[in-house]
Design a protein around this motif. Structure first.
Motif, mmCIF file in Angstrom:
data_model
loop_
_atom_site.group_PDB
_atom_site.id
_atom_site.type_symbol
_atom_site.label_atom_id
_atom_site.label_comp_id
_atom_site.label_asym_id
_atom_site.label_seq_id
_atom_site.Cartn_x
_atom_site.Cartn_y
_atom_site.Cartn_z
ATOM 1 N N ILE A 81 -85.322 4.895 53.917
ATOM 2 C CA ILE A 81 -85.282 4.247 55.235
ATOM 3 C C ILE A 81 -85.862 2.844 55.158
ATOM 4 O O ILE A 81 -85.334 1.890 55.757
ATOM 5 C CB ILE A 81 -86.044 5.103 56.268
ATOM 6 C CG1 ILE A 81 -85.336 6.426 56.491
ATOM 7 C CG2 ILE A 81 -86.191 4.353 57.587
ATOM 8 C CD1 ILE A 81 -86.031 7.356 57.477
ATOM 9 N N LYS A 84 -83.633 0.003 54.126
ATOM 10 C CA LYS A 84 -82.639 -0.440 55.107
ATOM 11 C C LYS A 84 -83.238 -1.317 56.202
ATOM 12 O O LYS A 84 -82.518 -2.100 56.829
ATOM 13 C CB LYS A 84 -81.956 0.779 55.726
ATOM 14 C CG LYS A 84 -81.201 1.642 54.734
ATOM 15 C CD LYS A 84 -80.570 2.834 55.425
ATOM 16 C CE LYS A 84 -79.782 3.705 54.449
ATOM 17 N NZ LYS A 84 -80.649 4.372 53.469
ATOM 18 N N TRP A 123 -74.985 0.713 62.970
ATOM 19 C CA TRP A 123 -75.203 2.138 63.227
ATOM 20 C C TRP A 123 -73.955 2.962 62.915
ATOM 21 O O TRP A 123 -74.042 4.093 62.442
ATOM 22 C CB TRP A 123 -75.625 2.321 64.677
ATOM 23 C CG TRP A 123 -75.943 3.721 65.072
ATOM 24 C CD1 TRP A 123 -75.132 4.602 65.723
ATOM 25 C CD2 TRP A 123 -77.179 4.422 64.849
ATOM 26 N NE1 TRP A 123 -75.769 5.801 65.923
ATOM 27 C CE2 TRP A 123 -77.030 5.715 65.404
ATOM 28 C CE3 TRP A 123 -78.388 4.084 64.242
ATOM 29 C CZ2 TRP A 123 -78.048 6.658 65.355
ATOM 30 C CZ3 TRP A 123 -79.399 5.028 64.207
ATOM 31 C CH2 TRP A 123 -79.227 6.285 64.749
ATOM 32 N N LEU A 130 -76.688 4.998 56.813
ATOM 33 C CA LEU A 130 -77.624 5.870 57.513
ATOM 34 C C LEU A 130 -77.125 7.310 57.456
ATOM 35 O O LEU A 130 -76.036 7.626 57.920
ATOM 36 C CB LEU A 130 -77.786 5.430 58.969
ATOM 37 C CG LEU A 130 -78.877 4.405 59.272
ATOM 38 C CD1 LEU A 130 -78.872 4.057 60.744
ATOM 39 C CD2 LEU A 130 -80.240 4.899 58.843
ATOM 40 N N GLU A 134 -81.460 10.764 58.687
ATOM 41 C CA GLU A 134 -82.231 9.574 59.046
ATOM 42 C C GLU A 134 -82.020 9.147 60.497
ATOM 43 O O GLU A 134 -82.903 8.513 61.083
ATOM 44 C CB GLU A 134 -81.844 8.415 58.116
ATOM 45 C CG GLU A 134 -82.216 8.638 56.668
ATOM 46 C CD GLU A 134 -81.665 7.552 55.757
ATOM 47 O OE1 GLU A 134 -82.112 7.470 54.598
ATOM 48 O OE2 GLU A 134 -80.779 6.790 56.225
ATOM 49 N N ARG A 135 -80.882 9.473 61.095
ATOM 50 C CA ARG A 135 -80.562 9.010 62.453
ATOM 51 C C ARG A 135 -81.545 9.487 63.514
ATOM 52 O O ARG A 135 -81.875 8.724 64.432
ATOM 53 C CB ARG A 135 -79.136 9.428 62.814
ATOM 54 C CG ARG A 135 -78.070 8.678 62.027
ATOM 55 C CD ARG A 135 -76.675 9.162 62.370
ATOM 56 N NE ARG A 135 -75.663 8.477 61.582
ATOM 57 C CZ ARG A 135 -75.072 7.346 61.949
ATOM 58 N NH1 ARG A 135 -75.389 6.777 63.101
ATOM 59 N NH2 ARG A 135 -74.163 6.791 61.175
#
Length: 244
Positions: A81, A84, A123, A130, A134-135
């Motif tokens: 994460i 990103k 997104w 993603l 992770e969302r």
């Protein structure tokens, strides 16, 4: 007499000459625009050369995992994460200060640094990467954009406490050589294609839109509830006048 008639038909009209001139100009613009893209890729792909003696130029501040998170089983998950949404900040000193005016006096305060937010486009973009796991760690938010005059949606990480800031010297280890001929040609073509009139022709002829901002604004206006309530179809308008 017949030769005169043939000569008359071979003569081009003013409209035909004007159209041919516009096509020649558009061909020239397309050629230079294509060349500007080629030069941009050539400048970008110039290989970096390592320095014999690396040197320090200021400091760099970045996010890393907390010690507790680093020792946990989910360290790799949160590291993915962080890759990103990580941000980097550079400063000449280790303090990372900026000037601020308070009660008429200039003082120095620490520069704030936050994690990146995820745009609505990223997104849904599979290249951003993603994962479904992770969302749930991102919260959907909306913020008014005064430049575009509309609300924009973005996603913010809900657990920033899992990361901490770290400072280290910013070492310069490589350099990219400069090609003077390449830079000169790129600067000349860039100055040409970025002219207001030329940029309008590029948007209209190459990308197919004469005014992108106007098109987006009109689309949002039609979708808005305030404008949609004012829309009346032709049949409703005719029935309205018949009742009168």
């Amino acid at each position: 007499m017949e030769n005169n008639n043939l000569l008359f038909h071979r003569l081009r009209s003013a409209r035909s000459r004007k159209r041919t001139g516009k096509k020649d100009v558009e061909k020239q613009i397309r050629k230079k625009y294509k060349r500007s893209k080629e030069l941009w890729y050539l400048r970008r792909n110039i290989p970096w050369i390592p320095l014999e003696k690396p040197y320090q130029r200021g400091f760099i501040r970045f996010f890393v995992l907390n010690d507790d998170v680093k020792r946990s089983e989910d360290a790799d998950f949160y590291e993915g994460i962080l890759k990103k949404i990580a941000t980097y900040m550079y400063s000449e000193s280790r303090l990372f200060l900026k000037k601020r005016r308070k009660f008429g006096r200039r003082i120095y305060v620490e520069k704030p640094q936050r994690l990146n937010t995820v745009s609505s486009y990223a997104w849904t973009d599979p290249k951003f990467g993603l994962s479904p796991r992770e969302r749930p760690y991102f919260l959907k938010k909306e913020e008014y954009n005064p430049f575009r005059k509309r609300n924009e949606t973005y996603y913010e990480f809900t657990e920033p406490w899992r990361f901490t800031l770290r400072i280290k010297p910013n070492m310069i280890t490589h350099y990219k050589p400069v090609d003077l001929d390449l830079e000169r040609e790129y600067a000349e073509i860039k100055a040409y294609v970025e002219q207001h009139k030329i940029a309008g022709i590029i948007r209209k002829k190459i990308y197919g839109k004469s005014n992108v901002w106007k098109w987006e604004y009109e689309t949002d206006l039609i979708k808005s509830r305030k404008y949609a309530d004012c829309i009346m179809s032709a049949t409703e308008l005719a029935a309205y006048f018949e009742d009168l």
